[in-house]
Design a protein around this motif. Sequence first.
Motif, PDB file in Angstrom:
ATOM      1  N   LEU A 159      75.525  65.635 -62.166  1.00 16.18           N
ATOM      2  CA  LEU A 159      76.583  64.630 -62.228  1.00 16.18           C
ATOM      3  C   LEU A 159      77.509  64.725 -61.013  1.00 16.18           C
ATOM      4  N   PRO A 160      77.790  63.598 -60.356  1.00  9.48           N
ATOM      5  CA  PRO A 160      78.619  63.599 -59.142  1.00  9.48           C
ATOM      6  C   PRO A 160      80.098  63.373 -59.435  1.00  9.48           C
ATOM      7  N   PHE A 161      80.638  64.061 -60.434  1.00 10.97           N
ATOM      8  CA  PHE A 161      82.030  63.860 -60.816  1.00 10.97           C
ATOM      9  C   PHE A 161      82.780  65.187 -60.804  1.00 10.97           C
ATOM     10  N   LYS A 162      84.098  65.091 -60.609  1.00 12.01           N
ATOM     11  CA  LYS A 162      84.933  66.283 -60.564  1.00 12.01           C
ATOM     12  C   LYS A 162      85.146  66.837 -61.978  1.00 12.01           C
ATOM     13  N   GLU A 163      85.561  68.074 -62.027  1.00 12.45           N
ATOM     14  CA  GLU A 163      85.858  68.726 -63.301  1.00 12.45           C
ATOM     15  C   GLU A 163      87.065  68.067 -63.956  1.00 12.45           C
ATOM     16  N   ASP A 164      87.056  68.031 -65.289  1.00 13.02           N
ATOM     17  CA  ASP A 164      88.174  67.491 -66.081  1.00 13.02           C
ATOM     18  C   ASP A 164      88.482  66.038 -65.703  1.00 13.02           C
ATOM     19  N   THR A 165      87.452  65.195 -65.709  1.00 17.80           N
ATOM     20  CA  THR A 165      87.624  63.794 -65.308  1.00 17.80           C
ATOM     21  C   THR A 165      87.693  62.845 -66.488  1.00 17.80           C
ATOM     22  N   PHE A 166      86.855  63.039 -67.505  1.00 17.77           N
ATOM     23  CA  PHE A 166      86.676  62.039 -68.553  1.00 17.77           C
ATOM     24  C   PHE A 166      87.273  62.495 -69.886  1.00 17.77           C
ATOM     25  N   ASP A 167      87.783  61.514 -70.626  1.00 18.46           N
ATOM     26  CA  ASP A 167      88.286  61.770 -71.974  1.00 18.46           C
ATOM     27  C   ASP A 167      87.168  61.712 -73.003  1.00 18.46           C
ATOM     28  N   LEU A 168      86.091  61.012 -72.671  1.00 16.41           N
ATOM     29  CA  LEU A 168      84.966  60.821 -73.595  1.00 16.41           C
ATOM     30  C   LEU A 168      83.691  60.724 -72.783  1.00 16.41           C
ATOM     31  N   VAL A 169      82.636  61.388 -73.243  1.00 11.73           N
ATOM     32  CA  VAL A 169      81.296  61.226 -72.675  1.00 11.73           C
ATOM     33  C   VAL A 169      80.356  60.837 -73.813  1.00 11.73           C
ATOM     34  N   VAL A 170      79.612  59.753 -73.630  1.00  8.42           N
ATOM     35  CA  VAL A 170      78.616  59.325 -74.615  1.00  8.42           C
ATOM     36  C   VAL A 170      77.249  59.268 -73.934  1.00  8.42           C
ATOM     37  N   SER A 171      76.210  59.430 -74.720  1.00  9.54           N
ATOM     38  CA  SER A 171      74.846  59.345 -74.195  1.00  9.54           C
ATOM     39  C   SER A 171      73.919  58.937 -75.317  1.00  9.54           C
ATOM     40  N   SER A 172      73.095  57.932 -75.069  1.00 11.86           N
ATOM     41  CA  SER A 172      72.199  57.420 -76.110  1.00 11.86           C
ATOM     42  C   SER A 172      70.767  57.355 -75.596  1.00 11.86           C
ATOM     43  N   LEU A 173      69.902  58.164 -76.206  1.00 19.48           N
ATOM     44  CA  LEU A 173      68.458  58.136 -75.961  1.00 19.48           C
ATOM     45  C   LEU A 173      68.118  58.300 -74.475  1.00 19.48           C
ATOM     46  N   SER A 174      68.722  59.306 -73.869  1.00 19.46           N
ATOM     47  CA  SER A 174      68.439  59.604 -72.471  1.00 19.46           C
ATOM     48  C   SER A 174      68.166  61.080 -72.242  1.00 19.46           C
ATOM     49  N   LEU A 175      68.866  61.948 -72.957  1.00 19.04           N
ATOM     50  CA  LEU A 175      68.811  63.381 -72.667  1.00 19.04           C
ATOM     51  C   LEU A 175      67.479  64.024 -73.027  1.00 19.04           C
ATOM     52  N   HIS A 176      66.638  63.364 -73.822  1.00 20.18           N
ATOM     53  CA  HIS A 176      65.340  63.968 -74.151  1.00 20.18           C
ATOM     54  C   HIS A 176      64.388  63.955 -72.959  1.00 20.18           C
ATOM     55  N   TRP A 177      64.746  63.278 -71.858  1.00 20.93           N
ATOM     56  CA  TRP A 177      63.934  63.297 -70.645  1.00 20.93           C
ATOM     57  C   TRP A 177      64.493  64.237 -69.584  1.00 20.93           C
ATOM     58  N   VAL A 178      65.537  64.979 -69.909  1.00 19.23           N
ATOM     59  CA  VAL A 178      66.144  65.906 -68.953  1.00 19.23           C
ATOM     60  C   VAL A 178      65.347  67.202 -68.924  1.00 19.23           C
ATOM     61  N   ASN A 179      65.057  67.704 -67.738  1.00 18.40           N
ATOM     62  CA  ASN A 179      64.296  68.947 -67.616  1.00 18.40           C
ATOM     63  C   ASN A 179      65.105  70.168 -68.042  1.00 18.40           C
ATOM     64  N   ASP A 180      66.368  70.235 -67.623  1.00 17.46           N
ATOM     65  CA  ASP A 180      67.218  71.391 -67.903  1.00 17.46           C
ATOM     66  C   ASP A 180      68.344  70.957 -68.825  1.00 17.46           C
ATOM     67  N   LEU A 181      68.073  70.933 -70.125  1.00 19.80           N
ATOM     68  CA  LEU A 181      69.071  70.463 -71.088  1.00 19.80           C
ATOM     69  C   LEU A 181      70.293  71.380 -71.159  1.00 19.80           C
ATOM     70  N   PRO A 182      70.151  72.716 -71.126  1.00 21.04           N
ATOM     71  CA  PRO A 182      71.359  73.566 -71.114  1.00 21.04           C
ATOM     72  C   PRO A 182      72.273  73.249 -69.937  1.00 21.04           C
ATOM     73  N   ARG A 183      71.690  73.030 -68.758  1.00 21.75           N
ATOM     74  CA  ARG A 183      72.514  72.698 -67.598  1.00 21.75           C
ATOM     75  C   ARG A 183      73.193  71.346 -67.777  1.00 21.75           C
ATOM     76  N   ALA A 184      72.468  70.372 -68.333  1.00 19.75           N
ATOM     77  CA  ALA A 184      73.051  69.054 -68.556  1.00 19.75           C
ATOM     78  C   ALA A 184      74.249  69.150 -69.494  1.00 19.75           C
ATOM     79  N   PHE A 185      74.140  69.945 -70.552  1.00 17.24           N
ATOM     80  CA  PHE A 185      75.267  70.129 -71.473  1.00 17.24           C
ATOM     81  C   PHE A 185      76.445  70.807 -70.767  1.00 17.24           C
ATOM     82  N   ARG A 186      76.148  71.781 -69.908  1.00 19.42           N
ATOM     83  CA  ARG A 186      77.231  72.454 -69.180  1.00 19.42           C
ATOM     84  C   ARG A 186      77.953  71.482 -68.243  1.00 19.42           C
TER      85      ARG A 186
END
Length: 357
Positions: A159-186
């Motif tokens: 993700l190309p965003f700075k730390e502490d940027t968003f009040d809410l993050v949503v994701s629908s039917l996308s993360l099951h194609w991520v190779n490194d899910l622990p990193r994506a959650f971090r």
Amino acid sequence: MAAAARALRGSGRPALRAGCGCGWGGRRRLWAPPGGSAGAAAAAASPPAGSSSGSGALSPFDRWLKRKQKNWAAVQAEPAKCDYLREEVGGRIADRVFDITRTFPLALDLGSGRGYIARHLTKETVEKLIQVDIAENALKKTVQSEIPTVSVVADEECLPFKEDTFDLVVSSLSLHWVNDLPRAFREIHQVLKPDGVFIGAMFGGDTLYELRCSLQLAELEREGGFSPHVSPFTAVSDLGHLLSRAGFNTLTVDTDEIQVNYPGLFEVMEDLQGMGESNCAWNRKPLLHRETMLAAAAIYQEMYGNSDGSVPATFQIYYMIGWKFHESQARPAQRGSATVSFGDLAKIDGLLSRGKK
């Protein structure tokens, strides 16, 4: 037959809230290769720089192929015909956002596609939304929403965003194609502000089990062995652990199933392609023999067929909610601080009576 499939899918679907009015939009490109339009055209023929170029236990998916599949699906003549599942889950994600009684000044939709969550949200709940996806064609064809939106072409894995940027993050039917899910959650946890919340949905392990079993049995019969044709999914028992390790607290993980009826196996596979949900695992088998496909269609009908001649396809959905820590959040009491034992619960009426005296 495609028309019949759409008729079956359209029947009985619940009505969802739709956003109205006109939003403003912008688009930033942070993932596509250099060279302007020429670079974008070249991306359709070769993987972008820095993308994974080989298979492995840590990289089960070909992310470049997934981007190509989603871009192809977005430029079809009527892409909305295959959006019914994404719209349904997007509405359910929006319902979970509405359950939180606050306004979110800035939100991020990760793997937004054509904006299936945004259309169900209101500007009283989310004031501004950043939509991120790897497929630029999907972002060019986003559905209208009353929320002001900005589209960013970027990889969900970085993700190309700075730390502490968003009040809410949503994701629908996308993360099951991520190779490194622990990193994506971090990374999601990192871009959230303290007391921010992540609400996501992804496909679960029982998704398309009817299709998987039919193809495997047909290959065993016709070819003497089978290879994977449905991508691997995360187990629900792992989600809570992964979210906790990423730093989220006050976790909620639940599962749901959506069953859609189709005329047959070929319509199931046609719509998966139209959704951009074709398999992109490195160990996939690129082609299926015609005889194997016909055998799989017959097995599907025989094992799972409905009385009206249609066949069901089950989509298991994992929903997850996690919060980023803040001092104002309620915390569990310290261990050993209870004043009443669980063994005394049977005497609760007596304890309450003594308390009133």
